[in-house]
Design a protein around this motif. Sequence first.
Motif, PDB file in Angstrom:
ATOM      1  N   SER A  40       0.904  -1.283   0.312  1.00  0.00           N
ATOM      2  CA  SER A  40       0.276  -0.037  -0.156  1.00  0.00           C
ATOM      3  C   SER A  40       0.796   1.364   0.016  1.00  0.00           C
ATOM      4  CB  SER A  40      -1.050   0.272   1.233  1.00  0.00           C
ATOM      5  OG  SER A  40      -0.102   0.574   2.624  1.00  0.00           O
ATOM      6  N   ILE A  41       2.117   1.149   0.236  1.00  0.00           N
ATOM      7  CA  ILE A  41       2.684   2.431   0.429  1.00  0.00           C
ATOM      8  C   ILE A  41       3.527   2.487  -0.988  1.00  0.00           C
ATOM      9  CG2 ILE A  41       5.086   3.621   1.646  1.00  0.00           C
ATOM     10  CD1 ILE A  41       3.838   2.001   4.390  1.00  0.00           C
ATOM     11  N   THR A  43       3.547   2.950  -3.979  1.00  0.00           N
ATOM     12  CA  THR A  43       2.362   3.540  -4.956  1.00  0.00           C
ATOM     13  C   THR A  43       2.886   3.285  -6.261  1.00  0.00           C
ATOM     14  OG1 THR A  43       3.311   5.426  -4.736  1.00  0.00           O
ATOM     15  CG2 THR A  43       1.569   4.830  -3.511  1.00  0.00           C
ATOM     16  N   LYS A  57       2.607   8.731   3.457  1.00  0.00           N
ATOM     17  CA  LYS A  57       1.602   7.789   3.647  1.00  0.00           C
ATOM     18  C   LYS A  57       2.181   7.783   5.248  1.00  0.00           C
ATOM     19  CE  LYS A  57      -1.151   3.805   2.986  1.00  0.00           C
ATOM     20  NZ  LYS A  57      -2.458   3.416   1.288  1.00  0.00           N
TER      21      LYS A  57
END
Length: 114
Positions: A40-41, A43, A57
């Motif tokens: 999720s971090i 990107t 983030k």
Amino acid sequence: MIIKTIKSGLVLLAIASFSFASAQDKVEVLNEKAIKSFKSIDTNFDAAISLDEFKAKRMKDASKEEQIEKRFLKIDTDKNGSLSLEEYTLAFENRKKSMQKRILKKTEEDIKKD
């Protein structure tokens, strides 16, 4: 005094038994959480987290920028300016262990108060 010692011993024994019995399951779940968080971090999907991605983030308050940068530099053990999945997972595990130690210490302090 003896009762307090017995209580403390039983609590610590129960915690140790539970921790040992489910350690492998916890590691797998923790690794899954770390991987999900890493993805999720990251990107730009380059299998590395840059400082900019990390700050984007993690930094919800501009006043925390220096703290976030220090954390990033601490996690970046090979000092290449980005976080690999291995570095991130290790930091994730270490943070979890640190939290567990604080909980155990508080539990011990609470028992001593009784």
